[in-house]
Design a protein around this motif. Structure first.
Motif, mmCIF file in Angstrom:
data_model
loop_
_atom_site.group_PDB
_atom_site.id
_atom_site.type_symbol
_atom_site.label_atom_id
_atom_site.label_comp_id
_atom_site.label_asym_id
_atom_site.label_seq_id
_atom_site.Cartn_x
_atom_site.Cartn_y
_atom_site.Cartn_z
ATOM 1 N N UNK A 1 -34.442 72.893 19.645
ATOM 2 C CA UNK A 1 -34.060 71.499 19.380
ATOM 3 C C UNK A 1 -35.227 70.754 18.737
ATOM 4 N N UNK A 2 -34.929 69.912 17.774
ATOM 5 C CA UNK A 2 -35.945 69.090 17.123
ATOM 6 C C UNK A 2 -36.446 68.011 18.077
ATOM 7 N N UNK A 3 -37.762 67.902 18.229
ATOM 8 C CA UNK A 3 -38.356 66.910 19.121
ATOM 9 C C UNK A 3 -39.159 65.903 18.304
ATOM 10 N N UNK A 4 -38.858 64.636 18.521
ATOM 11 C CA UNK A 4 -39.539 63.548 17.807
ATOM 12 C C UNK A 4 -40.145 62.594 18.821
ATOM 13 N N UNK A 5 -41.395 62.235 18.596
ATOM 14 C CA UNK A 5 -42.062 61.208 19.408
ATOM 15 C C UNK A 5 -41.986 59.883 18.657
ATOM 16 N N UNK A 6 -41.533 58.860 19.366
ATOM 17 C CA UNK A 6 -41.400 57.507 18.811
ATOM 18 C C UNK A 6 -42.427 56.636 19.525
ATOM 19 N N UNK B 1 -43.931 63.016 14.474
ATOM 20 C CA UNK B 1 -44.439 61.840 15.162
ATOM 21 C C UNK B 1 -44.155 60.623 14.304
ATOM 22 N N UNK B 2 -43.568 59.581 14.918
ATOM 23 C CA UNK B 2 -43.343 58.321 14.195
ATOM 24 C C UNK B 2 -43.938 57.175 14.992
ATOM 25 N N UNK B 3 -44.638 56.290 14.307
ATOM 26 C CA UNK B 3 -45.122 55.072 14.946
ATOM 27 C C UNK B 3 -44.664 53.848 14.163
ATOM 28 N N UNK C 1 -46.201 51.137 14.483
ATOM 29 C CA UNK C 1 -47.452 50.449 14.196
ATOM 30 C C UNK C 1 -47.909 50.850 12.793
ATOM 31 N N UNK C 2 -49.044 50.305 12.357
ATOM 32 C CA UNK C 2 -49.480 50.547 10.981
ATOM 33 C C UNK C 2 -50.678 51.479 10.885
ATOM 34 N N UNK C 3 -51.092 52.091 12.005
ATOM 35 C CA UNK C 3 -52.147 53.086 11.941
ATOM 36 C C UNK C 3 -51.773 54.287 12.808
ATOM 37 N N UNK C 4 -52.392 55.417 12.499
ATOM 38 C CA UNK C 4 -52.130 56.677 13.189
ATOM 39 C C UNK C 4 -53.478 57.315 13.501
ATOM 40 N N UNK C 5 -53.548 58.044 14.595
ATOM 41 C CA UNK C 5 -54.725 58.836 14.921
ATOM 42 C C UNK C 5 -55.006 59.771 13.742
ATOM 43 N N UNK C 6 -56.213 59.709 13.191
ATOM 44 C CA UNK C 6 -56.506 60.514 12.000
ATOM 45 C C UNK C 6 -56.479 62.011 12.290
ATOM 46 N N UNK D 1 -46.858 66.649 11.809
ATOM 47 C CA UNK D 1 -46.438 65.784 10.698
ATOM 48 C C UNK D 1 -46.057 64.398 11.214
ATOM 49 N N UNK D 2 -46.349 63.374 10.424
ATOM 50 C CA UNK D 2 -46.097 62.014 10.915
ATOM 51 C C UNK D 2 -45.495 61.122 9.842
ATOM 52 N N UNK D 3 -44.836 60.076 10.330
ATOM 53 C CA UNK D 3 -44.284 58.982 9.526
ATOM 54 C C UNK D 3 -44.758 57.698 10.189
ATOM 55 N N UNK D 4 -45.091 56.693 9.413
ATOM 56 C CA UNK D 4 -45.506 55.430 10.022
ATOM 57 C C UNK D 4 -45.038 54.265 9.167
ATOM 58 N N UNK D 5 -45.038 53.080 9.772
ATOM 59 C CA UNK D 5 -44.592 51.862 9.095
ATOM 60 C C UNK D 5 -45.790 51.053 8.634
ATOM 61 N N UNK D 6 -45.801 50.689 7.374
ATOM 62 C CA UNK D 6 -46.774 49.716 6.856
ATOM 63 C C UNK D 6 -46.050 48.378 6.756
ATOM 64 N N UNK D 7 -46.437 47.440 7.587
ATOM 65 C CA UNK D 7 -45.789 46.126 7.594
ATOM 66 C C UNK D 7 -46.273 45.267 6.429
ATOM 67 N N UNK D 8 -47.568 45.287 6.203
ATOM 68 C CA UNK D 8 -48.135 44.567 5.062
ATOM 69 C C UNK D 8 -49.519 45.131 4.811
#
Length: 412
Positions: free
Chosen positions: A1-6, A89-91, A93-98, A103-110
């Motif tokens: 099963x695909x596992x995603x962390x939000x 991994x999805x956050x 927030x606008x930063x991620x642990x380097x 693999x990750x996806x993240x939101x840039x708000x501005x």
């Protein structure tokens, strides 16, 4: 099963936090329908809200124990991502642990801090807000991101934030934006092609933000000692928000406002800032401002409903969620004429040129005197629609991962 962390962790209980928790609640049913296993991650103070967001869905909520500063560095979370064999991994927030190991996806708000570095944290301001140890941490992170790079004269935080954004944008599976305005900034500032960007805008929960009754408004006003007409400001007082500028302009123009007019400030703890205290002392008009502190959503909706207008002096935004919520309560919005607010508020707001205080004062005076037209009440976008868009984006990221199994969140 695909596992995603939000990951819904946020530095403040303001727009970014609301975006994450609202998206989690909206996207979770779609994720489960897609056959994914979803795990939510929150900071300790967000745990109860995160659990409410996914109540009854059987989704595990983990509380991150070792992340209280600005820098996203959590050995605990990295261990969780590996031991649970997380696929993505999805956050919100606008930063991620380097060193994110998956693999990750993240939101840039501005990208306000990149567009207007003069309004970003100085080293002194950053240390005052997050502590000297966190500034030292930023030093170390910058050295790791740009080994041997030029030191320059710019503040350490400014250089770190730029280096981090460029690094994360290069390695992310996909990048989510909250508005087309932000997307237009991302392309030139971070060199990201349009094909890797997905629009997942903010929305308004109309079960909370709707015009409240006269009795609810009077109760909220009485609890805060408000008797006359007022305008309202909510949220943070970062330099780019120009709260101090707004305060000075309104204080200098009180003679143009009806007797007893007030500025009500909710959230953000503006009253704790030395510069705000200095302005109030100098003006000898501390009674003009009512600092409401943190208020719950129901009281906030009542304060919006009773306000003559919501006012903002921001120079840059990703979306303008508090303003959209105020509009949903039937409140006028007096806003700076910037692309993101034009995009998200449309013709419902009253705009003034960013550096023209006279037009701001004119609009506020008209609002307090009830001469300014009120906006129509419209439903607007739902969080469910944004949740569906998020799941579509994460699905595309998973497809990219499967087509290129060598690509991971960490450096290769």
């Amino acid at each position: 099963m695909t596992t995603i962390v939000f990951d819904v962790r946020a530095n403040h209980d303001t727009g970014v936090s609301r975006y994450g928790l609202s998206l989690l609640a909206a996207a979770a049913p779609f994720a489960l329908e897609a056959g994914w296993s979803l795990i939510a991650v929150a900071r300790p103070h967000q745990e109860a809200c995160a659990r409410r967001a996914v109540a009854g869905l059987g989704i595990r909520v983990l509380t991150c124990p070792d992340d209280e500063g600005f820098v996203r560095r959590s050995s605990w979370l990295r261990s969780q991502l590996c031991s649970r064999r997380v696929d993505l991994f999805y956050t919100s927030h606008y930063t991620v642990d380097r060193e994110c190991p998956v693999p990750f996806v993240y939101t840039i708000h501005d990208l306000t801090r990149l567009r207007y570095p003069e309004f970003s944290y100085t080293d002194t301001a950053f240390a005052a807000r997050f502590g000297l140890p966190e500034l030292c941490r930023v030093h170390r992170e910058l050295a790791a991101l740009s080994p041997g790079g030029p030191q320059g004269s710019r503040p350490v935080f400014t250089r770190y934030f730029q280096a981090l954004n460029q690094d994360l944008a290069r390695r992310a599976q996909r990048i989510i934006t909250v508005s087309r305005s932000t997307a237009r900034d991302i392309k030139p500032l971070l060199g990201v092609s349009e094909e890797r960007l997905d629009l997942v805008p903010c929305a308004v929960d109309t079960k909370i933000f709707f015009p409240r009754s006269a009795g609810q408004v009077q109760e909220a006003m009485a609890s805060r000692g408000i008797a006359g007409p007022y305008v309202v400001y909510t949220g943070l007082v970062h330099s780019s928000k120009r709260f101090e500028w707004l305060l000075e302009v309104l204080l200098a123009s009180r003679a143009f406002f009806p007797a007893g007019s007030r500025l009500v400030v909710a959230g953000g703890h503006a009253e704790k800032f030395a510069r705000v205290q200095e302005i109030l002392r100098r003006s000898r008009a501390a009674d003009f401002v009512v600092f409401a502190g943190r208020v719950d959503d129901s009281e906030l909706a009542a304060l919006y409903s009773g306000a003559a207008a919501y006012v903002t002096a921001t120079i840059s935004e990703g979306y303008g969620l508090p303003m959209a919520e105020a509009l949903a309560c039937g409140t006028r919005v007096v806003a700076t004429d910037i692309p993101a607010l034009r995009e998200t508020l449309g013709d419902a707001a009253h705009f003034y040129p960013t550096w023209e205080p006279a037009r701001l004062v004119e609009l506020v005076s008209d609002a307090l005197s009830d001469r300014l037209p009120r906006p129509p009440i419209v439903g607007g976008r739902s969080w469910e629609a944004s949740g569906a868009l998020l799941v579509e984006s994460l699905g595309r990221a998973l497809t990219m991962r499967r087509s290129d199994p060598t690509r991971s969140g960490n450096r290769t």
